[in-house]
Write a protein that holds these residues in place. Structure first.
Motif, mmCIF file in Angstrom:
data_model
loop_
_atom_site.group_PDB
_atom_site.id
_atom_site.type_symbol
_atom_site.label_atom_id
_atom_site.label_comp_id
_atom_site.label_asym_id
_atom_site.label_seq_id
_atom_site.Cartn_x
_atom_site.Cartn_y
_atom_site.Cartn_z
ATOM 1 N N GLY A 1 3.788 9.939 5.427
ATOM 2 C CA GLY A 1 3.551 9.148 4.066
ATOM 3 C C GLY A 1 2.565 10.164 3.258
ATOM 4 O O GLY A 1 1.968 10.913 3.913
ATOM 5 N N GLU A 2 2.815 10.101 1.915
ATOM 6 C CA GLU A 2 2.040 10.818 1.087
ATOM 7 C C GLU A 2 0.912 10.109 0.251
ATOM 8 O O GLU A 2 -0.069 10.629 0.106
ATOM 9 C CB GLU A 2 2.970 11.624 0.095
ATOM 10 N N SER A 3 1.181 8.612 0.111
ATOM 11 C CA SER A 3 0.309 7.939 -0.889
ATOM 12 C C SER A 3 0.271 6.664 -0.286
ATOM 13 O O SER A 3 1.097 6.078 -0.327
ATOM 14 C CB SER A 3 0.793 8.093 -2.242
ATOM 15 N N PHE A 4 -0.908 6.199 -0.168
ATOM 16 C CA PHE A 4 -1.378 4.875 0.373
ATOM 17 C C PHE A 4 -2.096 3.881 -0.465
ATOM 18 O O PHE A 4 -2.963 3.125 -0.024
ATOM 19 C CB PHE A 4 -1.959 5.005 1.662
ATOM 20 N N GLU A 5 -1.937 4.061 -1.867
ATOM 21 C CA GLU A 5 -2.848 3.435 -2.789
ATOM 22 C C GLU A 5 -2.372 2.070 -2.793
ATOM 23 O O GLU A 5 -1.008 1.621 -3.015
ATOM 24 C CB GLU A 5 -2.866 3.915 -4.057
ATOM 25 N N ARG B 1 0.808 -0.933 0.046
ATOM 26 C CA ARG B 1 -0.079 0.099 -0.060
ATOM 27 C C ARG B 1 0.895 1.176 -0.052
ATOM 28 O O ARG B 1 0.687 2.091 0.837
ATOM 29 C CB ARG B 1 -1.138 -0.048 1.141
ATOM 30 N N GLY B 2 1.543 1.323 -0.981
ATOM 31 C CA GLY B 2 2.474 2.677 -1.245
ATOM 32 C C GLY B 2 3.285 3.111 0.107
ATOM 33 O O GLY B 2 3.962 2.269 0.452
ATOM 34 N N ASP B 3 3.179 4.221 0.637
ATOM 35 C CA ASP B 3 3.958 4.612 1.593
ATOM 36 C C ASP B 3 3.625 4.134 3.127
ATOM 37 O O ASP B 3 4.243 4.134 3.969
ATOM 38 C CB ASP B 3 3.662 6.281 1.825
ATOM 39 N N ASP B 4 2.466 3.048 2.990
ATOM 40 C CA ASP B 4 2.326 2.512 4.401
ATOM 41 C C ASP B 4 3.624 1.389 4.536
ATOM 42 O O ASP B 4 3.517 0.875 5.612
ATOM 43 C CB ASP B 4 1.045 1.781 4.154
ATOM 44 N N ALA B 5 4.074 1.039 3.528
ATOM 45 C CA ALA B 5 5.251 0.186 3.528
ATOM 46 C C ALA B 5 6.526 0.845 4.440
ATOM 47 O O ALA B 5 7.455 0.243 4.472
ATOM 48 C CB ALA B 5 5.832 -0.110 2.140
#
Length: 168
Positions: A121-125, A15-19
């Protein structure tokens, strides 16, 4: 025998920046090994915190929770936390404060001093890689992690948290 420091790295690598949590955990594992510090730190990586993580606090001197935060001041925040129910800094359901509260309730004592390193984080897609901004924030957060692991003492961590607050 438990390592004196436990580090929880939370996030979904898909999930994007959730990493950010898992990415920093991987970098930290390699660095700790190269520095000869791996025996002093136990790394716990998971998608999200669960009540069972309270057991990972038993016998520790310090605990650190790493996670991505939407709307966190860049590049990261570092602060001490206390046991509490229902407080959320991050994108996950069970916040670190609740894990500390579960420890207090199940173990009948106070948990070890604990801090949260929340990286912006900026993006969580779903399916996206880390954003360029998150990569830069991760680099700054990793330097902080190195300082924390070189000085795993409450006084040093309080000082580091104070410096992080001034920088934000």
């Amino acid at each position: 025998m438990s390592a004196p420091l436990v580090v929880f790295a939370v996030g979904n690598p898909s999930r994007g920046d959730d990493a950010l949590g898992p990415v920093l955990c991987g970098r930290l594992a390699e660095w700790l090994e190269n520095e000869g510090l791996a025996g002093q730190v136990e790394l716990v990586e998971d998608f999200q915190l669960q009540i069972e993580h309270a057991l990972d606090l038993v016998g520790r001197e310090l605990a650190l929770f790493i996670d991505a935060g939407a709307g966190t001041p860049a590049p990261y925040t570092l602060g001490r936390i206390e046991p509490a129910a229902g407080i959320a800094h991050t994108t996950h359901e069970l916040p670190p404060e609740a894990v500390l509260q579960v420890y207090r309730q199940t173990e009948g004592g106070e948990p070890p001093p604990a801090f949260v390193l929340c990286v912006r984080g900026e993006s969580f897609e779903l399916g996206e890689p880390l954003s360029a901004a998150a990569e830069a924030h991760a680099a700054a957060a990793f330097a902080c992690l190195q300082r924390l692991c070189r000085a795993p003492r409450l006084d040093a961590w309080r000082t580091e948290a104070g410096h992080a607050a001034l920088a934000a």
